[in-house]
Design a protein around this motif. Structure first.
Motif, PDB file in Angstrom:
ATOM      1  N   SER A   1      -8.117   4.226 -15.046  1.00  0.00           N
ATOM      2  CA  SER A   1      -7.453   2.932 -14.923  1.00  0.00           C
ATOM      3  C   SER A   1      -6.047   3.012 -15.508  1.00  0.00           C
ATOM      4  CB  SER A   1      -8.270   1.873 -15.656  1.00  0.00           C
ATOM      5  OG  SER A   1      -7.643   0.629 -15.543  1.00  0.00           O
ATOM      6  N   TRP A   2      -5.068   2.592 -14.747  1.00  0.00           N
ATOM      7  CA  TRP A   2      -3.682   2.587 -15.209  1.00  0.00           C
ATOM      8  C   TRP A   2      -2.898   1.567 -14.396  1.00  0.00           C
ATOM      9  CZ3 TRP A   2       0.083   4.003 -11.632  1.00  0.00           C
ATOM     10  CH2 TRP A   2      -0.400   4.608 -10.468  1.00  0.00           C
ATOM     11  N   ASP A   3      -1.826   1.088 -14.941  1.00  0.00           N
ATOM     12  CA  ASP A   3      -0.939   0.139 -14.278  1.00  0.00           C
ATOM     13  C   ASP A   3       0.503   0.496 -14.601  1.00  0.00           C
ATOM     14  OD1 ASP A   3      -2.498  -1.707 -12.822  1.00  0.00           O
ATOM     15  OD2 ASP A   3      -3.003  -2.822 -14.625  1.00  0.00           O
ATOM     16  N   ALA A   4       1.393  -0.063 -13.827  1.00  0.00           N
ATOM     17  CA  ALA A   4       2.818   0.043 -14.119  1.00  0.00           C
ATOM     18  C   ALA A   4       3.211  -1.155 -14.981  1.00  0.00           C
ATOM     19  CB  ALA A   4       3.611   0.060 -12.814  1.00  0.00           C
TER      20      ALA A   4
ATOM     21  N   ARG B   1      -3.603  13.799  -0.837  1.00  0.00           N
ATOM     22  CA  ARG B   1      -3.128  12.464  -0.472  1.00  0.00           C
ATOM     23  C   ARG B   1      -3.975  11.411  -1.178  1.00  0.00           C
ATOM     24  NH1 ARG B   1      -4.025  11.744   5.092  1.00  0.00           N
ATOM     25  NH2 ARG B   1      -2.915   9.814   4.889  1.00  0.00           N
ATOM     26  N   VAL B   2      -3.272  10.426  -1.752  1.00  0.00           N
ATOM     27  CA  VAL B   2      -3.912   9.325  -2.472  1.00  0.00           C
ATOM     28  C   VAL B   2      -3.286   8.023  -2.004  1.00  0.00           C
ATOM     29  CG1 VAL B   2      -4.238   8.295  -4.754  1.00  0.00           C
ATOM     30  CG2 VAL B   2      -4.357  10.766  -4.496  1.00  0.00           C
ATOM     31  N   ARG B   3      -4.104   6.980  -1.885  1.00  0.00           N
ATOM     32  CA  ARG B   3      -3.599   5.639  -1.521  1.00  0.00           C
ATOM     33  C   ARG B   3      -3.725   4.720  -2.712  1.00  0.00           C
ATOM     34  NH1 ARG B   3      -4.044   3.114   3.924  1.00  0.00           N
ATOM     35  NH2 ARG B   3      -2.594   1.455   3.640  1.00  0.00           N
ATOM     36  N   LEU B   4      -2.630   4.024  -3.013  1.00  0.00           N
ATOM     37  CA  LEU B   4      -2.597   3.047  -4.087  1.00  0.00           C
ATOM     38  C   LEU B   4      -2.172   1.706  -3.496  1.00  0.00           C
ATOM     39  CD1 LEU B   4      -0.493   5.200  -6.573  1.00  0.00           C
ATOM     40  CD2 LEU B   4      -2.977   4.972  -6.538  1.00  0.00           C
ATOM     41  N   THR B   5      -2.903   0.659  -3.814  1.00  0.00           N
ATOM     42  CA  THR B   5      -2.517  -0.686  -3.403  1.00  0.00           C
ATOM     43  C   THR B   5      -2.062  -1.424  -4.635  1.00  0.00           C
ATOM     44  OG1 THR B   5      -4.195  -0.615  -1.671  1.00  0.00           O
ATOM     45  CG2 THR B   5      -3.242  -2.747  -2.165  1.00  0.00           C
ATOM     46  N   THR B   6      -0.872  -2.059  -4.548  1.00  0.00           N
ATOM     47  CA  THR B   6      -0.291  -2.695  -5.717  1.00  0.00           C
ATOM     48  C   THR B   6       0.089  -4.141  -5.424  1.00  0.00           C
ATOM     49  OG1 THR B   6       1.948  -1.979  -5.128  1.00  0.00           O
ATOM     50  CG2 THR B   6       0.667  -0.514  -6.555  1.00  0.00           C
ATOM     51  N   GLU B   7       0.202  -4.911  -6.520  1.00  0.00           N
ATOM     52  CA  GLU B   7       0.703  -6.277  -6.432  1.00  0.00           C
ATOM     53  C   GLU B   7       1.481  -6.555  -7.716  1.00  0.00           C
ATOM     54  OE1 GLU B   7      -3.179  -8.711  -8.119  1.00  0.00           O
ATOM     55  OE2 GLU B   7      -2.933  -8.497  -5.955  1.00  0.00           O
ATOM     56  N   PRO B   8       2.430  -7.459  -7.667  1.00  0.00           N
ATOM     57  CA  PRO B   8       3.174  -7.795  -8.886  1.00  0.00           C
ATOM     58  C   PRO B   8       2.257  -8.417  -9.926  1.00  0.00           C
ATOM     59  CG  PRO B   8       4.231  -8.732  -6.935  1.00  0.00           C
ATOM     60  CD  PRO B   8       2.902  -8.197  -6.498  1.00  0.00           C
TER      61      PRO B   8
ATOM     62  N   ALA C   1       0.868  -1.170   0.000  1.00  0.00           N
ATOM     63  CA  ALA C   1       0.000   0.000   0.000  1.00  0.00           C
ATOM     64  C   ALA C   1       0.907   1.223   0.000  1.00  0.00           C
ATOM     65  CB  ALA C   1      -0.901   0.003   1.222  1.00  0.00           C
ATOM     66  N   HIS C   2       0.576   2.203  -0.832  1.00  0.00           N
ATOM     67  CA  HIS C   2       1.384   3.414  -0.970  1.00  0.00           C
ATOM     68  C   HIS C   2       0.504   4.624  -0.714  1.00  0.00           C
ATOM     69  CE1 HIS C   2       4.174   0.745  -3.101  1.00  0.00           C
ATOM     70  NE2 HIS C   2       3.137   0.382  -3.832  1.00  0.00           N
TER      71      HIS C   2
ATOM     72  N   VAL D   1      -2.013  -2.051 -10.222  1.00  0.00           N
ATOM     73  CA  VAL D   1      -2.608  -1.194  -9.191  1.00  0.00           C
ATOM     74  C   VAL D   1      -3.997  -1.749  -8.919  1.00  0.00           C
ATOM     75  CG1 VAL D   1      -3.254   1.146  -8.537  1.00  0.00           C
ATOM     76  CG2 VAL D   1      -1.284   0.781 -10.035  1.00  0.00           C
ATOM     77  N   THR D   2      -4.168  -2.364  -7.746  1.00  0.00           N
ATOM     78  CA  THR D   2      -5.425  -3.060  -7.452  1.00  0.00           C
ATOM     79  C   THR D   2      -6.497  -2.141  -6.906  1.00  0.00           C
ATOM     80  OG1 THR D   2      -4.578  -3.695  -5.283  1.00  0.00           O
ATOM     81  CG2 THR D   2      -4.295  -5.279  -7.075  1.00  0.00           C
ATOM     82  N   THR D   3      -6.132  -1.178  -6.078  1.00  0.00           N
ATOM     83  CA  THR D   3      -7.111  -0.209  -5.568  1.00  0.00           C
ATOM     84  C   THR D   3      -6.496   1.179  -5.580  1.00  0.00           C
ATOM     85  OG1 THR D   3      -6.469  -0.544  -3.252  1.00  0.00           O
ATOM     86  CG2 THR D   3      -8.302  -1.861  -4.065  1.00  0.00           C
TER      87      THR D   3
END
Length: 134
Positions: free
Chosen positions: A94-97, A126-133, A62-63, A102-104
């Motif tokens: 919607s965007w991804d790396a 402030r923004v929260r980003l949740t990521t997974e590989p 989570a970022h 980016v899940t949420t």
């Protein structure tokens, strides 16, 4: 930690938007540090806090990212318009790396104030980003 992959994707999402670019001063824009010289308005990534959100089954992070928008307009409206556009691009679109999904995406709020020393209005988004590989 905010990986280079996610960091680059955030900036690509923001720098490739014509509406956001039109809000900014020529040669300014959304940057990684306070620009020198300061051409108002501008926005920069002030901080990024990352925490591990992995479990036995999934890995992820989570970022919480903080952007500061600075403006010398007569009121807060320019700051708020820019902050709102950044939020739209990072939370609603919607965007991804490249290597990370980016899940949420969640807005965490925006605070505005007037900085007397620089005679500028400031918005802290402030923004929260949740990521997974991927």
């Amino acid at each position: 930690m905010l990986t280079n992959d996610v960091h680059e994707a955030i900036f690509a999402q923001l720098k490739n938007d014509a509406v956001l670019t039109a809000f900014m001063a020529p040669g300014s824009g959304v940057v990684d540090a306070v620009p020198k010289p300061r051409n108002f308005p501008f926005a920069f990534l002030a901080s990024a806090e990352s925490t591990d959100r992995s479990s036995d089954i999934f890995s992820g992070q989570a970022h919480n990212v903080l952007f500061e928008v600075w403006s010398r307009a007569a009121n807060r409206s320019e700051c708020l318009n820019i902050a709102e556009r950044i939020e739209t691009l990072l939370v609603e679109d919607s965007w991804d790396a490249q290597d990370t999904h980016v899940t949420t995406r969640s807005p965490l709020g925006c605070v505005t104030f007037h900085d007397r020393q620089s005679r500028a209005f400031v918005a802290r988004l402030r923004v929260r980003l949740t990521t997974e590989p991927k």
